[in-house]
Design a protein around this motif. Structure first.
Motif, PDB file in Angstrom:
ATOM      1  N   UNK A  54       0.739  -1.041   0.094  1.00  0.00           N
ATOM      2  CA  UNK A  54       0.019   0.119  -0.029  1.00  0.00           C
ATOM      3  C   UNK A  54       0.925   1.281  -0.024  1.00  0.00           C
ATOM      4  N   UNK A  55       0.581   2.441  -0.679  1.00  0.00           N
ATOM      5  CA  UNK A  55       0.993   3.800  -0.657  1.00  0.00           C
ATOM      6  C   UNK A  55       0.205   4.704   0.176  1.00  0.00           C
ATOM      7  N   UNK A  56       0.714   5.674   0.622  1.00  0.00           N
ATOM      8  CA  UNK A  56      -0.396   6.664   0.993  1.00  0.00           C
ATOM      9  C   UNK A  56      -0.343   7.755   0.253  1.00  0.00           C
ATOM     10  N   UNK A  57      -1.474   8.183   0.047  1.00  0.00           N
ATOM     11  CA  UNK A  57      -1.703   9.498  -0.961  1.00  0.00           C
ATOM     12  C   UNK A  57      -2.779   9.358  -1.890  1.00  0.00           C
ATOM     13  N   UNK A  58      -3.111  10.488  -2.135  1.00  0.00           N
ATOM     14  CA  UNK A  58      -4.121  10.528  -3.342  1.00  0.00           C
ATOM     15  C   UNK A  58      -3.578  10.586  -4.807  1.00  0.00           C
ATOM     16  N   UNK A  59      -3.608   9.462  -5.187  1.00  0.00           N
ATOM     17  CA  UNK A  59      -2.888   9.323  -6.528  1.00  0.00           C
ATOM     18  C   UNK A  59      -4.009   9.146  -7.509  1.00  0.00           C
ATOM     19  N   UNK A  60      -3.667   9.396  -8.996  1.00  0.00           N
ATOM     20  CA  UNK A  60      -4.615   9.223 -10.026  1.00  0.00           C
ATOM     21  C   UNK A  60      -5.139   7.921 -10.166  1.00  0.00           C
ATOM     22  N   UNK A  61      -4.435   7.149  -9.674  1.00  0.00           N
ATOM     23  CA  UNK A  61      -4.993   5.604  -9.404  1.00  0.00           C
ATOM     24  C   UNK A  61      -6.281   5.413  -8.488  1.00  0.00           C
ATOM     25  N   UNK A  62      -6.246   6.126  -7.358  1.00  0.00           N
ATOM     26  CA  UNK A  62      -7.214   6.263  -6.434  1.00  0.00           C
ATOM     27  C   UNK A  62      -8.417   6.985  -6.854  1.00  0.00           C
ATOM     28  N   UNK A  63      -8.086   8.149  -7.492  1.00  0.00           N
ATOM     29  CA  UNK A  63      -9.164   8.884  -8.329  1.00  0.00           C
ATOM     30  C   UNK A  63      -9.973   8.198  -9.475  1.00  0.00           C
ATOM     31  N   UNK A  64      -9.355   7.540 -10.264  1.00  0.00           N
ATOM     32  CA  UNK A  64      -9.928   6.841 -11.526  1.00  0.00           C
ATOM     33  C   UNK A  64     -10.358   5.302 -10.797  1.00  0.00           C
ATOM     34  N   UNK A  65      -9.946   4.907  -9.802  1.00  0.00           N
ATOM     35  CA  UNK A  65     -10.798   3.559  -9.110  1.00  0.00           C
ATOM     36  C   UNK A  65     -12.005   4.162  -8.638  1.00  0.00           C
ATOM     37  N   UNK A  66     -12.084   5.031  -7.821  1.00  0.00           N
ATOM     38  CA  UNK A  66     -13.162   5.549  -7.394  1.00  0.00           C
ATOM     39  C   UNK A  66     -14.483   6.152  -8.367  1.00  0.00           C
ATOM     40  N   UNK A  67     -13.798   6.474  -9.613  1.00  0.00           N
ATOM     41  CA  UNK A  67     -14.733   6.731 -10.708  1.00  0.00           C
ATOM     42  C   UNK A  67     -15.148   5.457 -11.540  1.00  0.00           C
ATOM     43  N   UNK A  68     -14.820   4.291 -11.066  1.00  0.00           N
ATOM     44  CA  UNK A  68     -15.322   2.954 -11.801  1.00  0.00           C
ATOM     45  C   UNK A  68     -14.430   2.369 -12.566  1.00  0.00           C
ATOM     46  N   UNK A  69     -12.953   2.942 -12.632  1.00  0.00           N
ATOM     47  CA  UNK A  69     -11.904   2.516 -13.353  1.00  0.00           C
ATOM     48  C   UNK A  69     -11.089   1.907 -12.403  1.00  0.00           C
ATOM     49  N   UNK A  70     -10.987   0.410 -11.861  1.00  0.00           N
ATOM     50  CA  UNK A  70      -9.982   0.167 -10.986  1.00  0.00           C
ATOM     51  C   UNK A  70      -8.791   0.135 -11.614  1.00  0.00           C
ATOM     52  N   UNK A  71      -7.703   1.040 -10.937  1.00  0.00           N
ATOM     53  CA  UNK A  71      -6.519   1.372 -11.350  1.00  0.00           C
ATOM     54  C   UNK A  71      -5.377   1.283 -10.353  1.00  0.00           C
ATOM     55  N   UNK A  72      -4.522   0.268 -10.279  1.00  0.00           N
ATOM     56  CA  UNK A  72      -3.720  -0.124  -9.145  1.00  0.00           C
ATOM     57  C   UNK A  72      -2.529   0.737  -9.745  1.00  0.00           C
ATOM     58  N   UNK A  73      -1.686   1.468  -8.925  1.00  0.00           N
ATOM     59  CA  UNK A  73      -0.493   2.271  -8.907  1.00  0.00           C
ATOM     60  C   UNK A  73       0.640   1.175  -9.217  1.00  0.00           C
ATOM     61  N   UNK A  74       1.373   1.565 -10.280  1.00  0.00           N
ATOM     62  CA  UNK A  74       2.609   1.039 -10.940  1.00  0.00           C
ATOM     63  C   UNK A  74       3.779   1.805 -10.805  1.00  0.00           C
ATOM     64  N   UNK A  75       4.904   1.523 -10.518  1.00  0.00           N
ATOM     65  CA  UNK A  75       6.023   1.860 -10.389  1.00  0.00           C
ATOM     66  C   UNK A  75       6.348   2.883 -11.742  1.00  0.00           C
ATOM     67  N   UNK A  76       6.889   4.179 -11.384  1.00  0.00           N
ATOM     68  CA  UNK A  76       7.329   5.072 -12.555  1.00  0.00           C
ATOM     69  C   UNK A  76       8.521   5.550 -12.678  1.00  0.00           C
ATOM     70  N   UNK A  77       9.516   5.026 -11.625  1.00  0.00           N
ATOM     71  CA  UNK A  77      10.939   5.215 -11.864  1.00  0.00           C
ATOM     72  C   UNK A  77      11.326   6.425 -10.809  1.00  0.00           C
ATOM     73  N   UNK A  78      10.298   6.960 -10.214  1.00  0.00           N
ATOM     74  CA  UNK A  78      10.780   8.138  -9.132  1.00  0.00           C
ATOM     75  C   UNK A  78      11.165   7.632  -7.814  1.00  0.00           C
ATOM     76  N   UNK A  79      11.975   8.370  -7.113  1.00  0.00           N
ATOM     77  CA  UNK A  79      12.429   8.236  -5.705  1.00  0.00           C
ATOM     78  C   UNK A  79      12.383   9.307  -4.934  1.00  0.00           C
ATOM     79  N   UNK A  80      12.249   9.130  -3.704  1.00  0.00           N
ATOM     80  CA  UNK A  80      12.040  10.392  -2.514  1.00  0.00           C
ATOM     81  C   UNK A  80      10.911  11.374  -3.060  1.00  0.00           C
ATOM     82  N   UNK A  81       9.883  10.998  -3.356  1.00  0.00           N
ATOM     83  CA  UNK A  81       8.775  11.957  -3.932  1.00  0.00           C
ATOM     84  C   UNK A  81       8.683  12.803  -3.046  1.00  0.00           C
ATOM     85  N   UNK A  82       8.279  14.140  -3.801  1.00  0.00           N
ATOM     86  CA  UNK A  82       7.883  15.213  -3.114  1.00  0.00           C
ATOM     87  C   UNK A  82       8.818  15.974  -2.069  1.00  0.00           C
TER      88      UNK A  82
END
Length: 118
Positions: A54-82
């Motif tokens: 699990x990851x913490x935060x409001x991601x694009x995946x969480x928004x899309x999932x709640x809109x009816x498009x189940x979207x798990x988060x997949x790595x993108x190559x970033x580290x030490x985000x924000x």
């Protein structure tokens, strides 16, 4: 407070609301979505034991999932985000793009979003 009572006191109103929910329950109802994501990562990276968590935060995946498009988060190559030391790996970003292509292929071959076979 009454302004006459304390003229230097700051006054503010605070309203709280949920902006996103945990998407785990939605993904649990659609296990093929995570199965396909894991298989796409395997095919792109060669890694057989794909780490999930699990990851913490409001991601694009969480928004899309709640809109009816189940979207798990997949790595993108970033580290030490924000943070001030945030960075991205070109190699990992390339693997993420390849993962997306494998994911498209898996869904295209399935011919049915309810089918859970790979």
């Amino acid at each position: 407070r009454d302004k006459k009572e304390s003229p230097s006191a700051a006054v503010f109103e605070l309203a709280c609301s949920n902006t996103y929910k945990n998407m785990k329950s939605y993904l649990d109802q659609n296990p093929q979505v995570v199965e396909y994501a894991v298989e796409a990562v395997r095919r792109a990276t060669g890694v057989q034991e794909v780490r999930q968590g699990a990851i913490r935060g409001g991601t694009d995946g969480s928004v899309l999932t709640l809109r009816g498009k189940p979207t798990p988060n997949i790595f993108a190559g970033w580290h030490e985000a924000h943070g001030p030391k945030e960075w991205a790996s070109l190699h990992e970003m390339s693997m993420a793009a390849e993962t997306a292509l494998h994911l498209l292929s898996l869904w295209g071959k399935s011919g049915n979003s309810n089918k859970s076979e790979l």
